[in-house]
Write an enzyme that holds these catalytic residues in place. Sequence first.
Site, PDB file in Angstrom:
ATOM      1  N   ASP A  44      -2.917   2.943  -9.177  1.00  0.00           N
ATOM      2  CA  ASP A  44      -3.458   4.010  -8.291  1.00  0.00           C
ATOM      3  C   ASP A  44      -3.013   5.420  -8.414  1.00  0.00           C
ATOM      4  O   ASP A  44      -3.712   6.120  -7.894  1.00  0.00           O
ATOM      5  CB  ASP A  44      -3.313   3.517  -6.655  1.00  0.00           C
ATOM      6  CG  ASP A  44      -2.022   3.074  -6.314  1.00  0.00           C
ATOM      7  OD1 ASP A  44      -1.085   3.641  -6.992  1.00  0.00           O
ATOM      8  OD2 ASP A  44      -1.931   2.754  -5.173  1.00  0.00           O
ATOM      9  N   SER A  45      -1.947   5.658  -9.220  1.00  0.00           N
ATOM     10  CA  SER A  45      -1.520   6.924  -9.721  1.00  0.00           C
ATOM     11  C   SER A  45      -2.937   7.460 -10.325  1.00  0.00           C
ATOM     12  O   SER A  45      -2.666   8.817 -10.664  1.00  0.00           O
ATOM     13  CB  SER A  45      -0.253   6.731 -10.692  1.00  0.00           C
ATOM     14  OG  SER A  45      -0.719   5.779 -11.562  1.00  0.00           O
ATOM     15  N   GLU A 115       2.033  -3.064  -2.821  1.00  0.00           N
ATOM     16  CA  GLU A 115       3.299  -2.411  -2.167  1.00  0.00           C
ATOM     17  C   GLU A 115       3.683  -3.178  -1.118  1.00  0.00           C
ATOM     18  O   GLU A 115       2.688  -3.313  -0.175  1.00  0.00           O
ATOM     19  CB  GLU A 115       2.973  -0.977  -2.265  1.00  0.00           C
ATOM     20  CG  GLU A 115       2.682  -0.318  -3.529  1.00  0.00           C
ATOM     21  CD  GLU A 115       2.498   1.376  -3.336  1.00  0.00           C
ATOM     22  OE1 GLU A 115       1.995   1.811  -4.018  1.00  0.00           O
ATOM     23  OE2 GLU A 115       2.597   1.556  -2.028  1.00  0.00           O
ATOM     24  N   GLU A 182      11.060   1.266  -7.014  1.00  0.00           N
ATOM     25  CA  GLU A 182      10.657   2.644  -7.359  1.00  0.00           C
ATOM     26  C   GLU A 182      11.425   3.429  -6.473  1.00  0.00           C
ATOM     27  O   GLU A 182      11.658   3.186  -5.511  1.00  0.00           O
ATOM     28  CB  GLU A 182       9.105   3.053  -7.209  1.00  0.00           C
ATOM     29  CG  GLU A 182       8.783   4.507  -7.186  1.00  0.00           C
ATOM     30  CD  GLU A 182       7.391   4.639  -7.238  1.00  0.00           C
ATOM     31  OE1 GLU A 182       7.085   5.890  -7.618  1.00  0.00           O
ATOM     32  OE2 GLU A 182       6.467   3.604  -7.377  1.00  0.00           O
TER      33      GLU A 182
END
Length: 275
Positions: A44-45, A115, A182
Amino acid sequence: MKNTVLTFKQAKEEKRRLSMLTAYDYSMAKIIDESGVNGILIGDSLGMVIKGEDDTLAVTMDEIIYHTKAVKKGAKNALIVSDMPFLSYHVSIEQAVLNAGRLIKEGGANAVKLEGGANVAAQIKAIVDAQIPVMGHIGLTPQSVNAFGGFKVQGKSESAAKQLIDDAVLIEKAGAFSIVLEGIPEKVAELITNAVSIPTIGIGAGKYCDGQILVYQDMLGMFNDFVPKFVKQYANVGNVMREAISSYVKEVQAGDFPEEKHTFKIDENELKKLY
């Protein structure tokens, strides 16, 4: 040889490091795949590096599916993992399974990524029970940017680090085949990597993870305005592209392009008939 979730499992067992990159279209997916990466993430970056948004929150399921289809056509050997965008798995377990299924059925992904830790363990289990491989993602989770108050390193206190370790264990128990770590301290990532039997994929999490992932625009040096601390630029493709495009513009303006070798011919007798 096609990479699968078993490839990832075996890599950890045999202590072989895994490499992943993002991709969003056919052309880059083909180049990245041919370069030998184990996995490609349709992240989704894309909201930031493709659409120019400040964060990932506006990305939709339809957009991820669209880009997954393109990547699927270019990548023959890499494991294709698609991000589940913000609010595509938060409302209910049923919603999570249905949306994960769309990424597999419509997009052609091999696995999905979502996430969160304990708060999404039930969703992970349900998706895995539907025979869809899941990659977890903890630490600096971009979809939580507003809750975090910005893109900030996570797990810097004892309690926060313990929570990340607990989350990783829960994600493994829920059935995930790997976890992205991350934006967390290197030693915390090492503790997590040793606490679980599934591979950890780091981005800004140090060298002790079982693998690494980067956004390809970052590692190729396409943007000069901001380079994250955890990124190594392996090239400066942005400057190369700007120089090439500037040369093209100048040659067009000067009438130097196209040259004779770039043009097509018509038989002289046929040409005379046109006058």
